[in-house]
Every structure is written in C-alpha cells, then in structure tokens.
Design a protein around this motif. Structure first.
Motif, PDB file in Angstrom:
ATOM      1  N   PRO A   1       0.766  -0.974   0.447  1.00  0.00           N
ATOM      2  CA  PRO A   1      -0.035   0.041  -0.066  1.00  0.00           C
ATOM      3  C   PRO A   1       0.578   2.068  -0.062  1.00  0.00           C
ATOM      4  N   VAL A   2       0.466   2.172   0.197  1.00  0.00           N
ATOM      5  CA  VAL A   2       0.769   3.794  -0.035  1.00  0.00           C
ATOM      6  C   VAL A   2       1.878   4.024   0.773  1.00  0.00           C
TER       7      VAL A   2
ATOM      8  N   ASP B   1      -7.630  -0.784   0.458  1.00  0.00           N
ATOM      9  CA  ASP B   1      -7.132  -1.933   0.111  1.00  0.00           C
ATOM     10  C   ASP B   1      -7.924  -3.132   1.001  1.00  0.00           C
ATOM     11  N   SER B   2      -7.436  -4.535   1.027  1.00  0.00           N
ATOM     12  CA  SER B   2      -8.401  -5.127   1.693  1.00  0.00           C
ATOM     13  C   SER B   2      -8.574  -4.993   3.198  1.00  0.00           C
ATOM     14  N   SER B   3      -7.515  -4.355   3.821  1.00  0.00           N
ATOM     15  CA  SER B   3      -7.430  -3.780   4.947  1.00  0.00           C
ATOM     16  C   SER B   3      -8.447  -2.482   5.438  1.00  0.00           C
ATOM     17  N   GLY B   4      -8.382  -2.164   4.192  1.00  0.00           N
ATOM     18  CA  GLY B   4      -8.952  -0.816   4.689  1.00  0.00           C
ATOM     19  C   GLY B   4      -8.456   0.228   4.553  1.00  0.00           C
ATOM     20  N   SER B   5      -6.743   0.226   4.889  1.00  0.00           N
ATOM     21  CA  SER B   5      -5.682   1.171   4.315  1.00  0.00           C
ATOM     22  C   SER B   5      -6.520   2.252   3.412  1.00  0.00           C
TER      23      SER B   5
ATOM     24  N   GLY C   1      -2.732   6.328   4.061  1.00  0.00           N
ATOM     25  CA  GLY C   1      -2.197   4.998   5.028  1.00  0.00           C
ATOM     26  C   GLY C   1      -2.397   5.096   5.792  1.00  0.00           C
ATOM     27  N   GLN C   2      -3.541   5.408   6.262  1.00  0.00           N
ATOM     28  CA  GLN C   2      -4.605   5.663   7.108  1.00  0.00           C
ATOM     29  C   GLN C   2      -5.713   4.706   7.360  1.00  0.00           C
TER      30      GLN C   2
END
Length: 594
Positions: free
Chosen positions: A152-153, A220-224, A235-236
C-alpha cells in the motif's frame, strides 16, 4: 348573513380549489423528484465507478505486463545465475531493468534482489547501485500470496542503500512486487520491486467525483486508504465498519447510508484487492430536488396571495354602479385619455369593449392625421435638402472635357459627355426619393470616371461591393457628396497617387454598411470634433441648419438618411491611418422596420 355573502363564498371556494391541489402537487412532486434524482444519480455513479475501476485495472495490468517483460529477455534468467562480477552480465541486467523503468508510466525506481548470488540492485534516475545481502529488503509474503503483490501507499525509500544528495524522498508511492522464478519450476530466482508514483492513480480518481461536494476513497482489503479527498488520509485506515462489512459481502453495489449514498466497486485483480468507494451526501444528492421544491413552494405561495387579493378585488368591485362606466368612457371620447376607469364586472365588460373600440377609432384617426402631417413635413424638408447639393464638381468636369476636346479629337470625348449627361439626368429625377444601392453605385462610377479623366494616373479607385447589398433601397444622392469631399478638401496631387475605396456589405443584423475611405489629407482634430458635433445636432434638431460650407454635404446626407429611415441610420467620420478620411454609413433598410 356575513358567512352567506358572495364575497365570503367566493374567497372560500377559491382558497379550497387552489390550496388543496397545490399542496398535493408539491408533495407528489417532491417525493417523485427525490426518488427520480436518487435513481438517476445512483445509475450514473455506478457506471462512473465501474469505468474508474476499469481504468485502474488497466493501469495496474500495464505495470504487471512490464514486470513480465523480464521473461521475454532470453538472457535475463541465465544472467541471474552467472558470476555477479562479470561486467557483461551486470550491464545486461541493468539494461533490462532500465527498459522497464523508462518504458512504464510513473515508475520511480526498481529494486531487484538476486536470490542466487545475493546481489541487490537499485535502478533509479540516478546511477544504479548494487550490493550483496543475505535477504531482500522486503519479502513478497508480507503483502500477499502468489507471485505478485502490491505494498500500500508508503513514503518512498532507497531500499537500504545509503541516501545520496540527489535522492528525492518526499513523496508517496505504491510498490509492485514480482517473484521471478525459473518457469515452470516454483523456485524463486529473484524478487523485483517496482516503485510507482501515484500521479496516474490520482488523476483517474480525481475525475470520478466533484470535489467539495462528494467524497471518493480507494482502499485495499484491510481498509487502508490509497486515495482520499484529503491527502493526509493516505495510508490510514478508513473508519467505517458498516462500509467494510458491506464491501466484504459483494463485489459491487450501493446502499443508502445514514448521511450519504454509498457506491462501491472492487478491482478484479488478485494482487490488488482494492475497492473504489464513492460517498454522495444526501445534501448533494437531493440538492436539485430541494431547490425545485422550494421554487414550487414559492410559486404556490405567490399564487395563493394572487388568488386571495384577486378574489377580494373582484368581489368588492362587483357591487359598484354600472352607469359610472358610461361617464368614464364619454370623458375618454372627448380626449381625456388619463381618466382612471375603476369599474369592472361581467356586464360592464361588454360595454367597456364597445366603448374601447370607439375610443381606439378616435385615437387612430388622430395618429393617422399626425402621421400624414409628419410625412408632408419630411417631404418638404427632403426637397429643400436635395436642392443643397453642391455642383462644384460640374465646373471642373466641363473644364477637363473642354481641354480634352482642344487637345484630342477622339471618341473619348463622347464617352465623357455621355457620363456627364447620365449624371445630370440622374440628378434631375426629383420624383424619385428612393433608389437602389445599384443606382447609387452606378452614379458614383460615372462621377469617378469623370474625375479619373481629370487626374489620370494620379487617382486610383478600389471597389469592394457585395452583390447582395445592391438591391437595398436607399435615399438618392447619399454617396456622391461624400466622394466629392475628397476632391474638394482631401486630395493632394503632389503627395503621390490618390486612392479612394468604396465597399458595401450586409451585416448579420440585416443592416447595410457602406464604407468610403481615402488616403488624402486628414482632418484636424478640432475640425473633426466640430463636424461630429454638427452631425449630432442635426440628429437631435433636424430643423436647425447651422452647418458651414465645408460640412454641408455630410449634413445633407445624414439628414436625408434619418428622414427616410426614421432616425435608424448612423454616419461616422474618422481619420484613417496613416492619413486620410474614413466615412461609414450604417443604414437600417426601411422594409425591416415593422
């Protein structure tokens, strides 16, 4: 008795038949408009988010294809297993990586760790660097499963290499990881990491929503958060458990949240399990329907006030005596047009109509008589103005013809005499107040032909006549006096060839534009201001004639133009560059003044 009066019944009835339908219409319109706007907005945004997701997938697939290009190089896998100190091997590896970097959009740098030799290589815009390590800087398993993954970012870094002064590390990237194996064997030969700038991703996302009114997230899949309306959010984690639960259940869709309509679409890529989420606040979603309902409400309130006051006015006036109307109309018939007729009712409308017709006949007779008097006055003024045409050129023309007759015995004399005769015949057609522009052009051609004989090579004539303008009716003798002024005041035979140009055209608004320009002497500023002032005076006070000898021709033309066009003509005079005078006639044809 009060509640049985006509006034009370009329007001009650009008309020009932007006208020109830208006309120029902407002309610139905508001409900239907909200649902229609909601349905239309959802459909549009579902298609928009789908297209955005497609663009993102195509972009990421391009990076994926670029990373696969190492398999197209027949020497790349072999070089991984060769001596890392071999300069040819190193050069070929560098060349392959640099081709990926320069040939792929937004690639900032490429990192390659060779598992066979332990060599790590970094390729960026600066010189490439390499060193030997026990393990790569990152492992692909940290970000996903399989041969590809995306980090991710994050802030760009130098992959453990010592920073250099030329390195730029103050921006964010995503990193695309690819495991390089000796296909079909699953053993990993090397790990390649491609740092990609966010420019293209941001450009795609920026087009998918209205900033300030809506919100768009790429997570993304984790919510980031990969992209958000606030750059500080990258990034958060996205703090919306309800949204994450809904996204986990379907690949795409929409739902109406507490404060906004949510539309989402997942990217169909195994190495990029991202989701596009668009939030449309209810305030924005129903903005137009609320505005429309407010406008309808204002119109309904105004209609109610009009109905109330109209009903009151009609009910009060219906009780007034009918005979009063006859007195009012008789006063109007005698000439008192300012009488305030303050009686209306169904019976009186018939009487009012007949009396009104009688009054209009009287008014029309008065207007017709005044119009005929005005036409007669204009005719007398026109005849007086036509008599003021200066015949000064005639003397010079006859003198030129006489000189030619003494010097040459040629048929040219007959031609010049014919031109002069035609001009005199045109001048004597006093019964014609109006002619076509073609007649005026022909008359000026005859006049200039005589002047050409007089000045010979010292005079040049330029014509630019629009054929469509030739049938336009104009007052007689409006062009020749303007052309004549050049020979009386502006031409200087010692200053080179004199030039006079005449152009005509029909403007887009249907008006006739005639421009007469020469290259003679310019008019002094004070004298030009004086002439313009006299033209302005002639426009406002056509009965005054205080023109001097020098400007009588222009005033003559201007006054006749306004007589025939009912003050819908313009005449402007100005100095040309570098010297000379330009006169422009702007005439509204009489047949269009209806």
């Amino acid at each position: 008795m009060k509640y049985r009066s006509i006034q009370t019944r009329l007001i009650t009835f009008m309020l009932a038949v007006t208020t109830i339908p208006l309120l029902l219409s407002l309610l139905i319109t508001f409900t239907h408009t909200r649902e229609s706007v909601k349905e239309q907005t959802v459909d549009e945004n579902v298609r928009l988010i789908y297209q955005g997701a497609t663009n993102l997938m195509n972009y990421l697939r391009g990076i994926d294809r670029a990373s696969l290009s190492v398999y197209s190089d027949p020497h790349f896998l072999r070089n991984l297993a060769l001596d890392p100190d071999n300069h040819r091997v190193v050069a070929e590896l560098y060349a392959t990586l640099q081709a990926i970097q320069t040939g792929t959009q937004d690639v900032h740098q490429i990192y390659l760790h060779n598992q066979l030799t332990g060599q790590s290589t970094q390729i960026s815009s600066n010189l490439p660097r390499r060193e030997f390590r026990q393990a790569p800087y990152r492992k692909i398993e940290e970000f996903g499963e399989g041969n590809t993954a995306i980090e991710p970012v994050h802030q760009v870094h130098s992959y453990g290499f010592p920073p250099r002064p030329a390195d730029i590390l103050d921006f964010e990237v995503i990193t695309f990881y690819r495991s390089i194996t000796n296909v079909p064997a699953p053993d990993q030969y090397a790990l390649m990491a491609i740092d990609v700038k966010l420019d293209s991703i941001l450009a795609i996302c920026d087009q998918l929503y209205a900033k300030g009114e809506e919100a768009l997230y790429l997570i993304d899949s984790s919510g980031s958060i990969i992209y958000g309306p606030d750059p500080q959010q990258r990034g958060q984690a996205l703090d919306d458990p309800e949204l994450m639960d809904v996204i986990a259940q379907a690949e795409r869709g929409y739902y109406d949240g507490k404060d906004a309509m949510i539309v989402y679409e997942k990217l169909d890529l195994p190495y990029a399990p991202w989701t596009l989420v668009k939030q449309i606040p209810h305030q924005t979603l129903y903005k137009h329907s609320t505005e429309l309902t407010s406008i309808n409400a204002i119109i309904a309130i105004l209609a109610l006030f009009i109905v109330i006051f109209g009903t009151l006015w009609i009910s009060i006036r219906i009780t007034k005596p009918i005979k009063q109307l006859t007195t009012y109309m008789n006063q109007v018939k005698t000439g008192r047009l300012d009488v305030n007729i303050d009686v209306t009712s169904p019976d009186e409308i018939g009487i009012l109509s007949r009396r009104f017709r009688t009054m209009m006949d009287t008014i029309n007779n008065l207007i017709l008589r005044e119009y005929r008097l005005e036409i007669a006055n204009k005719t007398n003024q026109l005849k007086a103005l036509q008599a003021q045409i200066d015949p000064h050129f005639l003397y010079n023309t006859l003198q030129s013809i006489g000189t030619l007759a003494l010097q040459h015995n040629v048929p040219r004399i007959y031609s010049l005499l014919s031109s002069l005769a035609n001009m005199m015949r045109y001048n004597m057609r006093n019964s014609e107040g109006k002619v076509t522009l073609q007649d005026e052009i022909n008359h000026v051609r005859l006049y200039l032909e005589l002047q050409k004989q007089r000045f010979r090579d010292q005079l040049e004539i330029i014509w630019d006549v629009d054929p469509e303008s030739l049938t336009t009716p104009v007052p007689k003798m409006i062009l020749q006096p303007i052309v004549e002024n050049y020979f009386k005041h502006g031409m200087n035979t010692h200053a080179g060839v004199g030039r006079i140009s005449i152009s005509t055209r029909i403007a887009e608004n249907g008006r006739l534009i005639v421009v007469i320009e020469n290259n003679g002497a310019s008019i002094e500023e004070a004298e030009l201001a004086s002439i313009c002032g006299k033209l302005e005076t002639a426009f406002h006070h056509p009965d005054r004639n205080d023109a001097g000898e020098d400007s009588i021709g222009l005033l003559n033309v201007y006054m006749r133009l306004n007589l025939y066009s009912n003050h819908h003509a313009e005449l402007t005079i100005e100095n040309a560059e570098p010297h000379g005078v330009k006169v422009t006639l702007d005439i509204k044809p009489q047949e269009s003044e209806q």
